[in-house]
Scaffold this motif. Structure first.
Motif, PDB file in Angstrom:
ATOM      1  N   ALA A   1     -13.816   4.951  24.182  1.00 43.18           N
ATOM      2  CA  ALA A   1     -12.433   4.671  24.570  1.00 43.18           C
ATOM      3  C   ALA A   1     -12.104   3.201  24.343  1.00 43.18           C
ATOM      4  O   ALA A   1     -11.013   2.858  23.854  1.00 43.18           O
ATOM      5  CB  ALA A   1     -12.215   5.048  26.038  1.00 43.18           C
ATOM      6  N   ALA A   2     -13.041   2.314  24.673  1.00 38.54           N
ATOM      7  CA  ALA A   2     -12.823   0.881  24.466  1.00 38.54           C
ATOM      8  C   ALA A   2     -12.637   0.573  22.987  1.00 38.54           C
ATOM      9  O   ALA A   2     -11.854  -0.312  22.614  1.00 38.54           O
ATOM     10  CB  ALA A   2     -13.986   0.086  25.041  1.00 38.54           C
ATOM     11  N   ALA A   3     -13.348   1.290  22.121  1.00 39.12           N
ATOM     12  CA  ALA A   3     -13.215   1.076  20.683  1.00 39.12           C
ATOM     13  C   ALA A   3     -11.814   1.432  20.181  1.00 39.12           C
ATOM     14  O   ALA A   3     -11.369   0.934  19.143  1.00 39.12           O
ATOM     15  CB  ALA A   3     -14.258   1.911  19.934  1.00 39.12           C
ATOM     16  N   LEU A   4     -11.107   2.285  20.933  1.00 40.30           N
ATOM     17  CA  LEU A   4      -9.743   2.664  20.573  1.00 40.30           C
ATOM     18  C   LEU A   4      -8.704   1.741  21.204  1.00 40.30           C
ATOM     19  O   LEU A   4      -7.505   1.931  21.002  1.00 40.30           O
ATOM     20  CB  LEU A   4      -9.468   4.112  21.010  1.00 40.30           C
TER      21      LEU A   4
ATOM     22  N   LEU B   1      -9.970  12.088  21.290  1.00 46.32           N
ATOM     23  CA  LEU B   1      -9.178  11.068  21.978  1.00 46.32           C
ATOM     24  C   LEU B   1      -8.330  10.296  20.977  1.00 46.32           C
ATOM     25  O   LEU B   1      -7.156  10.001  21.235  1.00 46.32           O
ATOM     26  CB  LEU B   1     -10.097  10.118  22.743  1.00 46.32           C
ATOM     27  N   ALA B   2      -8.908   9.986  19.818  1.00 46.68           N
ATOM     28  CA  ALA B   2      -8.155   9.261  18.790  1.00 46.68           C
ATOM     29  C   ALA B   2      -6.942  10.072  18.337  1.00 46.68           C
ATOM     30  O   ALA B   2      -5.845   9.537  18.156  1.00 46.68           O
ATOM     31  CB  ALA B   2      -9.058   8.932  17.611  1.00 46.68           C
ATOM     32  N   ALA B   3      -7.157  11.378  18.152  1.00 39.87           N
ATOM     33  CA  ALA B   3      -6.051  12.256  17.738  1.00 39.87           C
ATOM     34  C   ALA B   3      -4.988  12.325  18.833  1.00 39.87           C
ATOM     35  O   ALA B   3      -3.786  12.333  18.549  1.00 39.87           O
ATOM     36  CB  ALA B   3      -6.592  13.654  17.418  1.00 39.87           C
TER      37      ALA B   3
ATOM     38  N   LEU C   1      -4.324   2.178  28.215  1.00 37.85           N
ATOM     39  CA  LEU C   1      -3.984   1.785  26.846  1.00 37.85           C
ATOM     40  C   LEU C   1      -2.465   1.682  26.766  1.00 37.85           C
ATOM     41  O   LEU C   1      -1.752   2.658  27.039  1.00 37.85           O
ATOM     42  CB  LEU C   1      -4.489   2.809  25.833  1.00 37.85           C
ATOM     43  N   TRP C   2      -1.952   0.492  26.426  1.00 40.73           N
ATOM     44  CA  TRP C   2      -0.521   0.280  26.297  1.00 40.73           C
ATOM     45  C   TRP C   2      -0.099   0.679  24.890  1.00 40.73           C
ATOM     46  O   TRP C   2      -0.621   0.179  23.892  1.00 40.73           O
ATOM     47  CB  TRP C   2      -0.195  -1.189  26.560  1.00 40.73           C
ATOM     48  N   LEU C   3       0.845   1.622  24.780  1.00 37.88           N
ATOM     49  CA  LEU C   3       1.228   2.173  23.494  1.00 37.88           C
ATOM     50  C   LEU C   3       2.525   1.578  22.942  1.00 37.88           C
ATOM     51  O   LEU C   3       2.766   1.637  21.739  1.00 37.88           O
ATOM     52  CB  LEU C   3       1.390   3.694  23.598  1.00 37.88           C
TER      53      LEU C   3
END
Length: 243
Positions: A35-38, A5-7, A54-56
């Motif tokens: 996911a929350a940690a990201l 997910l991080a990638a 997640l707002w990018l």
């Protein structure tokens, strides 16, 4: 999963994506913490899943919030020939007052359909939607988990008259003379107000009080919406210019 997910998030950022929606089934809820940690945050939850976002892009998130209103609908079933109106008293209330049968609208259910369904479920009376009579708006309602609440009352025409009310929801149910409902002190404030509205409509014409419904095509192909408004005079329905 966290590394994947991080990638993926890094790839989406590089590609100029604006936001990510992550749908997590309830049986995979262990994935929420990584996911929350990201930086993902809850957007909403349903019975079998949660959705995170997640707002990018730069600046504050412009994603729309989830629905914050509940919609309650009641049916004022009025028999014009006898001037009788259908009323109920809820079971398990500290003070039992007369009101119109009704309940919460289900997702994707039209207002009129909710009124007809709830009346049938609570009283056994079959009816047909005729118009919208009133809308109550209320905020921070305890009954709506602190959210905003809309309560809509519809005028319905009865097609059956033998009451078979739900014993679990209703303490009493009866056909009451409209004038008696107007006069009684044992009714909720909104019921009393709408009873007066109906009395006025019955005497002066329901066109004075009705918001009728028209179905129109939406901007989205193949979809339609319901528009409620006062009935237009015939010549204005097809008017293309201004005199």
């Amino acid at each position: 999963m966290p590394r994947c997910l991080a990638a993926a998030v890094q790839q989406w950022r590089s590609a100029g994506r604006t936001a990510v929606w992550l749908h997590v089934p309830i049986l995979q809820s262990q994935l929420i913490a990584p996911a929350a940690a990201l930086g993902f945050r809850f957007h909403h939850a349903e019975s079998d899943s949660a959705t995170l976002t997640l707002w990018l892009a730069d600046g504050p998130s412009r994603l729309p919030g989830y629905a914050t209103h509940q919609v309650g609908v009641a049916g004022a079933v009025f028999d014009e020939s006898t001037r009788k109106i259908l009323v109920v008293q809820d079971r398990n209330k500290l003070k039992n007052m007369w009101k119109f049968p009704g309940g919460l609208s289900e997702p994707g259910e039209d207002i009129g359909d909710t009124a007809v369904r709830e009346v049938l479920e609570e009283t056994g009376i079959k009816s047909e939607f005729r118009s919208l009579l009133s809308i109550r708006q209320q905020h921070t309602s305890p009954g709506a988990f602190g959210k905003s609440d809309m309560y809509i009352i519809c005028r319905l025409k009865p097609y059956s008259f033998t009451i078979n009310f739900c014993q679990h929801e209703c303490l009493r149910c009866e056909w009451m003379d409209l004038s008696n409902l107007v006069k009684t002190e044992n009714a909720t404030p909104i019921t009393s107000r709408v009873a007066r509205l109906l009395l006025y409509g019955h005497r002066e014409g329901f066109d004075k009080i009705d918001l009728t419904m028209e179905e129109l095509p939406a901007v989205y192909t193949g979809l339609f919406y319901k528009l409620y408004h006062k009935e237009l005079p015939e010549k204005y329905k097809t008017l293309t210019g201004v005199d």
